[in-house]
Enzyme design. Structure first.
Site, PDB file in Angstrom:
ATOM      1  CE  LYS A 152      -0.622   2.197   3.524  1.00 46.79           C
ATOM      2  NZ  LYS A 152       0.414   2.726   4.287  1.00 46.79           N
ATOM      3  CG  HIS A 182       1.065  -3.165   8.310  1.00 44.95           C
ATOM      4  ND1 HIS A 182       1.522  -2.424   8.300  1.00 44.95           N
ATOM      5  CD2 HIS A 182       1.609  -3.514   9.852  1.00 44.95           C
ATOM      6  CE1 HIS A 182       1.003  -1.299   9.299  1.00 44.95           C
ATOM      7  NE2 HIS A 182       1.213  -1.864   9.656  1.00 44.95           N
ATOM      8  CD  GLU A 220       1.851   4.844  13.125  1.00 46.25           C
ATOM      9  OE1 GLU A 220       3.021   4.379  13.172  1.00 46.25           O
ATOM     10  OE2 GLU A 220       1.435   6.521  12.198  1.00 46.25           O
ATOM     11  CG  HIS A 244      -3.601   1.077   7.986  1.00 46.02           C
ATOM     12  ND1 HIS A 244      -2.803  -0.367   7.063  1.00 46.02           N
ATOM     13  CD2 HIS A 244      -2.138   1.847   8.104  1.00 46.02           C
ATOM     14  CE1 HIS A 244      -1.929  -0.099   6.814  1.00 46.02           C
ATOM     15  NE2 HIS A 244      -1.583   0.799   7.132  1.00 46.02           N
TER      16      HIS A 244
HETATM   17  C1  BG6 Z   1       2.255   2.128   7.464  1.00 41.83           C
HETATM   18  C2  BG6 Z   1       2.133   3.197   7.532  1.00 41.83           C
HETATM   19  O1  BG6 Z   1       0.962   1.402   6.507  1.00 41.83           O
HETATM   20  O2  BG6 Z   1       1.372   1.758   8.945  1.00 41.83           O
HETATM   21  C3  BG6 Z   1       3.215   4.835   7.801  1.00 41.83           C
HETATM   22  O3  BG6 Z   1       2.886   3.734   5.900  1.00 41.83           O
HETATM   23  C4  BG6 Z   1       2.855   3.918   9.898  1.00 41.83           C
HETATM   24  O4  BG6 Z   1       3.164   5.786   8.005  1.00 41.83           O
HETATM   25  C5  BG6 Z   1       2.852   2.060   9.663  1.00 41.83           C
HETATM   26  O5  BG6 Z   1       3.987   3.986  10.701  1.00 41.83           O
HETATM   27  C6  BG6 Z   1       1.882   2.075  11.090  1.00 41.83           C
HETATM   28  O6  BG6 Z   1       2.296   0.662  11.002  1.00 41.83           O
HETATM   29  P1  BG6 Z   1       2.313   0.069  12.652  1.00 41.83           P
HETATM   30  O7  BG6 Z   1       2.111  -1.415  12.308  1.00 41.83           O
HETATM   31  O8  BG6 Z   1       3.887   0.379  13.137  1.00 41.83           O
HETATM   32  O9  BG6 Z   1       0.981   0.467  13.561  1.00 41.83           O
END
Ligand code: BG6
Length: 492
Positions: A152, A182, A220, A244
């Site tokens: 993505k 993911h 985050e 997401h």
């Molecule tokens: C990614 C984004 O898909 O997901 C990032 O491109 C982001 O910007 C990340 O930091 C967050 O993933 P996770 O698994 O750490 O929540």
């Protein structure tokens, strides 16, 4: 513990093999699957990139990455050696047809046969997806048993997503296209389906009669770091919301499928995306907030402003909060509040379902507060669930009400590490199971829904609101929910 089943031998080719995603996520995930005995002899990993690196140099690079990105207690020198032995590197310039023939020759060399499973993982800019697929086809690398994985975002808007889907679809059948999000590989996200549909007690309450509203947060603490070049063209709406957050919303709101398989689950998610209230310019102004972090304190250290990280003025949003509704029978009138941001005070992803107040207040307020029931589904970290309810405080002297919570921690209950999302998803690709991947129509429906926001924000007067790094985002995000008489649930 159930042992994972060994997958078939495969040539797992990663375009962008020396890039951040490959080194930080994909190769550590393959290492952990190898450690657990899931990769058979004959499973090869071929990193493809423009770097002038031979197999040995690539192995050094990957060894270094494993040391950095795999927990020390999971590192086993024998397994590291075994994984490095599977690795190869091919230097390739997309424009150079000779390089493609070289790739073809390297894949043929030592392959168990023409019908070996070939995975082509495109961890590169989406603008290259179409051209890579076309070249793979031209040099004869695409067979019935070949699959392509698209990282993505698929495109940067509806038109580019359609163009990519068309181009990739000319070479690969939809059943061989794995559009990865993911979040769908996270244990807690898969467990959401199980919680909803393998238990009976939630389903009768899971609707507008009993649910007041839903909050979905993905916060985050990190900034954009080294990814500024990508991120500045993307922003939080494209990077997190379009995929997401909307996927989480789909899993919360979807109807129960008849059974779990690749089409039924995705059919139900698609219906949710199609039922989202369409955004208009007025609604964007009222219900969507964009923010961008300035300097501040994050994780106890001074944090730079976004514009300093990307080295220049920028109106890219690093925070989005929005309110939407799912316009169908089950959810009519129930607001869904979504928010995501970088440089927030805590790293936490959580879904909170807030139920309505009891219809009749039979306990006098003077004897204690009541709070509506809330179900917190913690996606990360500390995956688990909490059900907040009201109980009587023990003791004589009248009924005093107290909020209490039922806590379920997955680690406590199952005593095991949750695998990283990529571990599960990469094995699903090899096995050919697309259930946890986004179908073409889903991706396009998600872009269709965000399009009016992107359009409205493309006006020259649009500016994200500044917020200091290490805070909960701009004040307008608080106003967005408080004007409805509600408030964001504490995530910390
Ligand atoms: C990614 C984004 O898909 O997901 C990032 O491109 C982001 O910007 C990340 O930091 C967050 O993933 P996770 O698994 O750490 O929540």
């Amino acid at each position: 513990m159930v042992l994972p089943s060994v997958v078939e031998p495969c040539d797992f080719t990663v375009f962008g093999g020396t890039g951040d995603l490959a080194l930080r996520k994909l190769l550590p995930a393959l290492y952990l699957r190898d450690r657990d005995g899931q990769l058979p002899e004959g499973f090869r990993v071929i990193g493809v990139s423009r770097a002038e690196a031979d197999d040995e140099a690539y192995r050094v690079m990957v060894r270094d990455a494993l040391t950095q990105h795999v927990r020390p207690q999971d590192l086993d020198e024998d397994v590291v050696g075994r994984l490095l032995g599977r690795l190869h590197h091919v230097t390739l310039d997309i424009e150079e047809i000779g390089d493609w023939h070289l790739l073809h020759a390297r894949l043929k060399e030592g392959a168990p046969g023409e019908d070996v499973i070939r995975v082509f993982y495109l961890a590169v800019a989406p603008a290259l997806f179409g051209a890579i697929c076309q070249h793979l086809d031209e040099v004869g690398l695409v067979t019935e048993r070949s699959r392509v994985v698209l990282e993505k975002p698929v495109g940067s808007d509806l038109a580019s997503a359609r163009a990519i889907n068309e181009a990739v679809g000319r070479v690969f059948d939809e059943s061989s296209i794995f559009r990865i999000d993911h979040y769908l590989g996270k244990e807690s996200v898969q467990n959401l389906l199980v919680t909803r549909f393998a238990n009976t007690f939630l389903e009768p309450l899971w609707n507008s009669r009993w649910v007041d509203h839903v909050q979905i947060t993905a916060a985050e603490t990190i900034g954009v770091g080294e990814r500024g070049a990508y991120y500045d063209r993307s922003g939080a709406l494209r990077d997190m919301v379009q995929n997401h957050l909307l996927q989480l919303l789909c899993l919360v709101a979807m109807e129960p499928p008849t059974y779990v398989d690749r089409e039924t689950v995705r059919d139900e998610k698609l219906k949710v995306l199609q039922a989202l209230r369409p955004m208009t310019p007025e609604l964007v102004d009222r219900d969507v907030v964009a923010g961008q972090y300035g300097v501040g304190l994050c994780d106890g250290s001074p944090a730079r402003a976004y514009v300093d990280e990307v080295d220049g003025p920028s109106d890219t949003e690093t925070f989005v909060a929005l309110r939407t509704e799912v316009q169908n029978w089950r959810w009519a009138g129930v607001p869904f509040y979504l928010r995501t941001g970088k440089r927030m005070p805590e790293r936490v992803s959580e879904i909170v379902v807030v139920f309505k107040e009891p219809p009749h207040a039979m306990f006098p307020h003077s004897e204690g507060p009541t709070e509506p029931n809330r179900l917190h589904i913690r996606v990360q970290p500390d995956e688990g669930m909490q059900l907040h309810m009201t109980a009587k405080e023990p003791g004589p002297g009248g009924i005093r009400l107290r909020p209490v919570s039922l806590d379920l921690s997955y680690e406590g209950a199952f005593g095991t590490r949750s695998p990283d999302a990529y571990e599960r998803l990469l094995m699903d690709v090899v096995r050919g199971n697309t259930t946890l991947f986004m179908r073409r129509d889903e991706v396009e429906a998600a872009w269709t829904w965000v399009a009016p926001i992107l359009d409205h924000w493309s006006r020259p007067t649009h500016r994200p609101r500044r917020y200091p790094a290490g805070t909960d985002g701009p004040a307008a995000a608080t106003t967005l929910i408080e004007r409805d008489g509600r408030s964001w649930q504490e995530t910390a």
